[in-house]
Design a protein around this motif. Structure first.
Motif, PDB file in Angstrom:
ATOM      1  N   ALA A  45       1.015  -1.116   0.139  1.00  0.00           N
ATOM      2  CA  ALA A  45      -0.047  -0.007  -0.080  1.00  0.00           C
ATOM      3  C   ALA A  45       0.931   1.216  -0.045  1.00  0.00           C
ATOM      4  O   ALA A  45       1.908   1.432   0.820  1.00  0.00           O
ATOM      5  N   VAL A  46       0.735   2.043  -0.899  1.00  0.00           N
ATOM      6  CA  VAL A  46       1.536   3.302  -1.099  1.00  0.00           C
ATOM      7  C   VAL A  46       0.572   4.537  -0.692  1.00  0.00           C
ATOM      8  O   VAL A  46      -0.427   4.717  -1.398  1.00  0.00           O
ATOM      9  N   THR A  47       1.045   5.348   0.179  1.00  0.00           N
ATOM     10  CA  THR A  47       0.389   6.421   0.703  1.00  0.00           C
ATOM     11  C   THR A  47       1.030   7.649   0.597  1.00  0.00           C
ATOM     12  O   THR A  47       2.135   7.821   0.910  1.00  0.00           O
ATOM     13  N   SER A  48       0.401   8.740  -0.490  1.00  0.00           N
ATOM     14  CA  SER A  48       1.068   9.847  -0.817  1.00  0.00           C
ATOM     15  C   SER A  48       0.711  10.912   0.129  1.00  0.00           C
ATOM     16  O   SER A  48      -0.015  10.745   0.929  1.00  0.00           O
ATOM     17  N   HIS A  49       1.492  12.161  -0.058  1.00  0.00           N
ATOM     18  CA  HIS A  49       1.265  13.279   0.773  1.00  0.00           C
ATOM     19  C   HIS A  49       0.389  14.171   0.210  1.00  0.00           C
ATOM     20  O   HIS A  49       0.452  14.086  -1.175  1.00  0.00           O
ATOM     21  N   VAL A  50      -0.359  15.044   1.028  1.00  0.00           N
ATOM     22  CA  VAL A  50      -1.130  15.819   0.342  1.00  0.00           C
ATOM     23  C   VAL A  50      -0.714  16.779  -0.767  1.00  0.00           C
ATOM     24  O   VAL A  50      -1.437  17.120  -1.649  1.00  0.00           O
ATOM     25  N   ASP A  51       0.347  17.126  -0.554  1.00  0.00           N
ATOM     26  CA  ASP A  51       1.100  18.325  -1.254  1.00  0.00           C
ATOM     27  C   ASP A  51       2.060  17.707  -2.244  1.00  0.00           C
ATOM     28  O   ASP A  51       2.728  18.402  -2.783  1.00  0.00           O
ATOM     29  N   GLY A  52       1.912  16.597  -2.493  1.00  0.00           N
ATOM     30  CA  GLY A  52       2.988  15.940  -3.508  1.00  0.00           C
ATOM     31  C   GLY A  52       2.355  14.679  -3.700  1.00  0.00           C
ATOM     32  O   GLY A  52       3.091  13.448  -3.879  1.00  0.00           O
ATOM     33  N   ILE A  53       1.119  14.526  -4.344  1.00  0.00           N
ATOM     34  CA  ILE A  53       0.618  13.047  -4.638  1.00  0.00           C
ATOM     35  C   ILE A  53       1.195  12.389  -5.913  1.00  0.00           C
ATOM     36  O   ILE A  53       1.311  13.128  -6.897  1.00  0.00           O
ATOM     37  N   ILE A  54       1.572  11.587  -5.764  1.00  0.00           N
ATOM     38  CA  ILE A  54       2.075  10.619  -7.106  1.00  0.00           C
ATOM     39  C   ILE A  54       0.984  10.116  -7.741  1.00  0.00           C
ATOM     40  O   ILE A  54       0.348   9.460  -7.283  1.00  0.00           O
ATOM     41  N   SER A  55       1.214  10.256  -8.867  1.00  0.00           N
ATOM     42  CA  SER A  55       0.176   9.957  -9.824  1.00  0.00           C
ATOM     43  C   SER A  55       0.174   8.619 -10.932  1.00  0.00           C
ATOM     44  O   SER A  55      -0.799   7.988 -11.374  1.00  0.00           O
ATOM     45  N   GLU A  56       1.594   8.426 -11.389  1.00  0.00           N
ATOM     46  CA  GLU A  56       2.248   7.568 -12.057  1.00  0.00           C
ATOM     47  C   GLU A  56       3.251   6.846 -11.551  1.00  0.00           C
ATOM     48  O   GLU A  56       4.204   7.659 -11.105  1.00  0.00           O
ATOM     49  N   TYR A  57       3.200   5.468 -11.173  1.00  0.00           N
ATOM     50  CA  TYR A  57       4.622   4.962 -10.629  1.00  0.00           C
ATOM     51  C   TYR A  57       4.365   3.546 -10.820  1.00  0.00           C
ATOM     52  O   TYR A  57       3.225   3.041 -11.186  1.00  0.00           O
ATOM     53  N   GLN A  58       5.380   2.849 -10.569  1.00  0.00           N
ATOM     54  CA  GLN A  58       5.714   1.226 -10.515  1.00  0.00           C
ATOM     55  C   GLN A  58       6.146   0.951  -9.226  1.00  0.00           C
ATOM     56  O   GLN A  58       6.942   1.485  -8.521  1.00  0.00           O
TER      57      GLN A  58
END
Length: 115
Positions: A45-58
Motif C-alpha cells: 500500500a503506497v500513501t502519498s502526501h497531500v501536497d505531493g501526490i504521486i500519480s504515475e508509478y511502478q
C-alpha cells in the motif's frame, strides 16, 4: 512542514512524516526500501502526501539480480493505492519508481506490506 529526503520517513508508521524527492518537477524519482532479511509480501500500500501526490508509478521488487515490476499505477489522484502482486514475492528490496506527480514533487508518506 520540514521536507525529509530519507526513505525512513516513508516507513515509520506516521503519515505526518514522509519521503520527499530532491528534484522538483523532474521525474523519475525512486524510493528504495531495503530489509535486513528476506520478507515475503503479496503487495504494498503506497500513501502519498497531500501536497505531493504521486500519480504515475511502478512498484518493483528485487529478485537477487534484477528489478521486477509487480504493478503499475497511472493517472491516479488517490492518496492511498494498494498494489497486489500476481504472486507473493520473497525479497530484501522494494522500490517505488515515480514517473508522474500531481504537484511539483514526489512525496510518499507510507509504504506498507499489503495482504
Amino acid at each position: 512542514m520540514t521536507r525529509h529526503y530519507e526513505a525512513a520517513g516513508a516507513i515509520d508508521g506516521d503519515a505526518a512524516t514522509f519521503w520527499n524527492d530532491d528534484t522538483a518537477d523532474q521525474q523519475p524519482d525512486t524510493l528504495t526500501i531495503t530489509t535486513p532479511a528476506k520478507v515475503t509480501v503479496a503487495g504494498v500500500a503506497v500513501t502519498s502526501h497531500v501536497d505531493g501526490i504521486i500519480s504515475e508509478y511502478q512498484v518493483q521488487t528485487w529478485n537477487g539480480s534484477a528489478w521486477v515490476t509487480q504493478g503499475k499505477v497511472s493517472a491516479s489522484t488517490a492518496m492511498t493505492r494498494t498494489i497486489s502482486f500476481a504472486d507473493p514475492v520473497t525479497t530484501t528490496k522494494v522500490r517505488v519508481v515515480v514517473t508522474g506527480v500531481v504537484n511539483q514533487s514526489s512525496r510518499i508518506a507510507e509504504v506498507k506490506p499489503a495482504v
